[in-house]
Design an enzyme around this catalytic site. Structure first.
Site, PDB file in Angstrom:
ATOM      1  N   SER A 142       1.049  -8.067   1.879  1.00  0.00           N
ATOM      2  CA  SER A 142       0.321  -9.200   1.305  1.00  0.00           C
ATOM      3  C   SER A 142       1.277 -10.000   0.430  1.00  0.00           C
ATOM      4  CB  SER A 142      -0.852  -8.709   0.457  1.00  0.00           C
ATOM      5  OG  SER A 142      -1.401  -9.753  -0.328  1.00  0.00           O
ATOM      6  N   TYR A 156      -4.332  -3.773  -6.422  1.00  0.00           N
ATOM      7  CA  TYR A 156      -4.093  -4.267  -5.059  1.00  0.00           C
ATOM      8  C   TYR A 156      -2.639  -4.696  -4.879  1.00  0.00           C
ATOM      9  CZ  TYR A 156      -4.515  -7.073  -0.804  1.00  0.00           C
ATOM     10  OH  TYR A 156      -4.345  -7.592   0.452  1.00  0.00           O
TER      11      TYR A 156
END
Length: 250
Positions: A142, A156
């Site tokens: 990501s 995250y």
């Protein structure tokens, strides 16, 4: 460049995994698809075989947090097809809350799914590739991995950075071999994972994002931001901005 005929995709029942499966089916590739929701996998298999009858598709249930199942499913797929050419580690979650606010359970699940379960998938993939002495491992990280992010993004971003570092070390180990490792950093792509997210700049729809992912995967880069524009430039800024500016991103 080697044609990767048989492709295994985790988290293939929805979102980016499903979108990539559709594109690869249209390209004539054979597919090994796994996810928790087998009803959706079976429906996807039927749809893709009807549209592309010349390909082979195998589907299996997989909860990536069941680590023994990860190895069993990957081995079974390899047996189905006589080998796997490319494995896309796509399954993940986006939940998270600021540390110290009573949501350790959510942060723990994010950490386990996005890193420990990803490690299990990489281990299972490498078992296959080492036996074959060839293959292409694709890590879906990501853009959040570029920097430690605050608040809901804290855990995250840390897990996605850890996953990227894991694959970089593996890539270093495998330099000069026929086993390739690519790490992709998707930007804002609309999917089920991001359905509840606030409206963000540079968001692209699922179809556009999946096309960009498949183009990047086919090129087999060491690393790539996806879509390339504007995320390559944004990635440079994220790595180099002062922390007080990065703090606004969470």
């Amino acid at each position: 460049m080697t044609l990767r005929k048989t492709i295994l995709i985790t988290g293939a029942s929805a979102g980016l995994g499903e979108g990539m499966a559709r594109l690869y089916a249209a390209m004539g590739r054979d597919l090994a698809l796994c996810a928790r929701r087998t009803d959706r996998l079976e429906a996807l298999k039927a749809e893709l075989l009807a549209a592309h009858p010349g390909i082979r598709i195998s589907v299996r249930a997989l909860d990536v947090l069941d680590y023994e199942q990860v190895f069993a499913v990957f081995r079974a797929f390899a047996q189905d097809f006589g080998g796997i050419d490319r494995i896309i580690v796509n399954a993940g979650v986006g939940k998270g809350q600021p540390l110290g606010t009573g949501y350790f359970h959510a942060n723990r699940k994010t950490a386990e799914t996005n890193f420990v379960a990803a490690l299990a998938q990489c281990e299972a993939a490498m078992e296959i590739f080492r036996a074959q002495k060839a293959g292409h491992l694709v890590a879906i990280s990501s853009m959040s991995a570029m920097r430690g992010l605050p608040r809901n993004m804290n855990t995250y971003s840390a897990t996605k950075a850890g996953f990227a570092a894991l694959c970089e070390g593996l890539r270093a180990e495998l330099l000069g071999t026929a086993i390739k490792v690519s790490t992709l950093y998707p930007g804002y792509i609309r999917s089920e994972l991001s359905a509840g997210a606030k409206k963000t700049p540079f968001m692209v729809d699922t179809a556009t994002g999946c096309r960009a992912l498949v183009r990047a995967i086919e090129a087999e880069p060491a690393e790539a931001c996806v879509p390339r524009w504007p995320w390559t430039a944004i990635g440079f800024l994220m790595r180099n901005l002062p922390l007080k500016l990065v703090a606004r991103l969470g």
